[in-house]
Design a protein around this motif. Sequence first.
Motif, PDB file in Angstrom:
ATOM      1  N   ALA A 125       0.849  -1.196   0.000  1.00  6.66           N
ATOM      2  CA  ALA A 125       0.000   0.000   0.000  1.00  6.66           C
ATOM      3  C   ALA A 125       0.876   1.235   0.000  1.00  6.66           C
ATOM      4  O   ALA A 125       1.970   1.238   0.567  1.00  6.66           O
ATOM      5  N   LEU A 131      -4.440   9.599   2.608  1.00  4.07           N
ATOM      6  CA  LEU A 131      -4.847   8.832   1.433  1.00  4.07           C
ATOM      7  C   LEU A 131      -4.093   7.506   1.423  1.00  4.07           C
ATOM      8  O   LEU A 131      -2.906   7.465   1.766  1.00  4.07           O
ATOM      9  N   VAL A 132      -4.781   6.437   1.040  1.00  9.54           N
ATOM     10  CA  VAL A 132      -4.143   5.120   0.946  1.00  9.54           C
ATOM     11  C   VAL A 132      -4.643   4.415  -0.305  1.00  9.54           C
ATOM     12  O   VAL A 132      -5.835   4.417  -0.604  1.00  9.54           O
ATOM     13  N   ARG A 133      -3.731   3.833  -1.023  1.00  5.86           N
ATOM     14  CA  ARG A 133      -4.049   2.977  -2.160  1.00  5.86           C
ATOM     15  C   ARG A 133      -3.344   1.643  -1.907  1.00  5.86           C
ATOM     16  O   ARG A 133      -2.184   1.612  -1.500  1.00  5.86           O
ATOM     17  N   HIS A 177      -6.583  -2.249  -5.768  1.00  4.29           N
ATOM     18  CA  HIS A 177      -7.926  -2.591  -5.307  1.00  4.29           C
ATOM     19  C   HIS A 177      -8.883  -1.446  -5.595  1.00  4.29           C
ATOM     20  O   HIS A 177      -8.516  -0.273  -5.520  1.00  4.29           O
ATOM     21  N   MET A 196     -10.873  -0.774  -0.563  1.00  8.65           N
ATOM     22  CA  MET A 196      -9.833  -1.146   0.390  1.00  8.65           C
ATOM     23  C   MET A 196     -10.171  -2.494   1.000  1.00  8.65           C
ATOM     24  O   MET A 196     -11.303  -2.725   1.436  1.00  8.65           O
ATOM     25  N   ALA A 231      -7.373  -2.469   5.903  1.00  9.47           N
ATOM     26  CA  ALA A 231      -7.903  -1.375   6.715  1.00  9.47           C
ATOM     27  C   ALA A 231      -7.512  -1.548   8.176  1.00  9.47           C
ATOM     28  O   ALA A 231      -7.222  -0.573   8.876  1.00  9.47           O
ATOM     29  N   HIS A 245      -9.714   6.269  -0.252  1.00  9.52           N
ATOM     30  CA  HIS A 245      -9.333   5.169  -1.140  1.00  9.52           C
ATOM     31  C   HIS A 245     -10.009   5.401  -2.492  1.00  9.52           C
ATOM     32  O   HIS A 245     -10.753   6.385  -2.647  1.00  9.52           O
ATOM     33  N   THR A 256     -14.198   6.992   1.090  1.00  9.77           N
ATOM     34  CA  THR A 256     -13.506   7.091   2.371  1.00  9.77           C
ATOM     35  C   THR A 256     -13.951   5.952   3.284  1.00  9.77           C
ATOM     36  O   THR A 256     -15.005   5.342   3.100  1.00  9.77           O
TER      37      THR A 256
END
Length: 397
Positions: free
Chosen positions: A281, A305-307, A315, A318, A323, A353, A357
């Motif tokens: 991630a 922010l997360v990918r 994905h 998420m 998570a 994501h 959110t």
Amino acid sequence: MTHSLQLKIPATYMRGGTSKGVFFRLQDLPPAAQVPGAARDRLLLRVIGSPDPYGKQIDGMGGATSSTSKTVILSKSERPDHDVDYLFGQVSIDRPFVDWSGNCGNLSAAVGPFAIANGLVDAARVPRDGIATVRIWQANIGKTIVAHVPVTDGAMQETGDFELDGVTFPSAEIQLEFLDPADEGEGEGSGAMFPTGRLVDDLEVPGVGTLKATLINAGIPTIFINAADIGYTGTELQDAINGDAAALDRFEAIRAFGAVRMGLIRDVAEAAGRQHTPKVAFVAPPAEYTASSGRAVRAADVDLLVRALSMGKLHHAMMGTAAVAIGTAAAIPGTLVNLAAGGGERKAVRFGHPSGTLRVGAEARLVDKNWTVTKAIMSRSARVLMEGRVRVPGDAF
């Protein structure tokens, strides 16, 4: 020429969170598939429609994405203080194997409802109206999940007004508690949650460079890196990554070398046979972007922010287990996730994501110089999509 008849196996097709999968009771599987091994794997591959060189899973129940190529086997638990044993199998789309190395946090939301509906929870423990507490033993990773399932007229409540980004229609809210989510295995350093004993490592990846990385075993083994260090902003959607073969190769290299560093595999060559774990991630500070639904996400709406990538692809939302890793890492000052969220102590974060959110909480504390997390909490939803019997050629396994 002889022809094999099709078997009819009781099954339920369920959505859990932002994933879908085929659910079975252990007792309903053919005898050869009731125990771990090649027969079980071949059966589940055929159910899902893999391996498929076309990548579509047309001749099976899979949906040709990591989020929809999943299977679950449930049985009444004989463990003290648990209702149901939950085993998750991530089915490869184009290769002939089932990965049993981790959990699916999204489908965890469907386990409680399925268990109630299929007699795996004692009826005395299910209220006529209210919230049923289902204690789940997650057999892949040896952890406890507590699901709080809404019940109406003695049956699981599926409809409601809870909205989950990445799922089109609202449904009933199911709260999940992932107890003691950190890995209990032996780590190189002072604590197994951080297998190297450090909150941030310098991860050397040939052909990519040396990256700052937080390597954490919580929810699911995850490698967190900074988006900026690999040329991204953290606002990317699926097409920006999944259509770039060179980018996917770089992420796979990061995953393989990170897996070695975490002690999950001995050599990078082994990564190809362990696609489900670890996850990769990338994180970034808050920024405005447009989610895949077209909805605007403001920087003020999120803490970071997360990918994340799953089974080699970015994905669409998420993963639930990722998570948990995000919430855990965010709660520990000094990790890359925590720093992207602004640093300091925090008990919950809302992250952006690709689909929108999500809020996740975690309770972390420092004990004898080691970080421990008692639980991570998040809300999901689940719904039965179809139930009956899935058909499989009798010679498939």
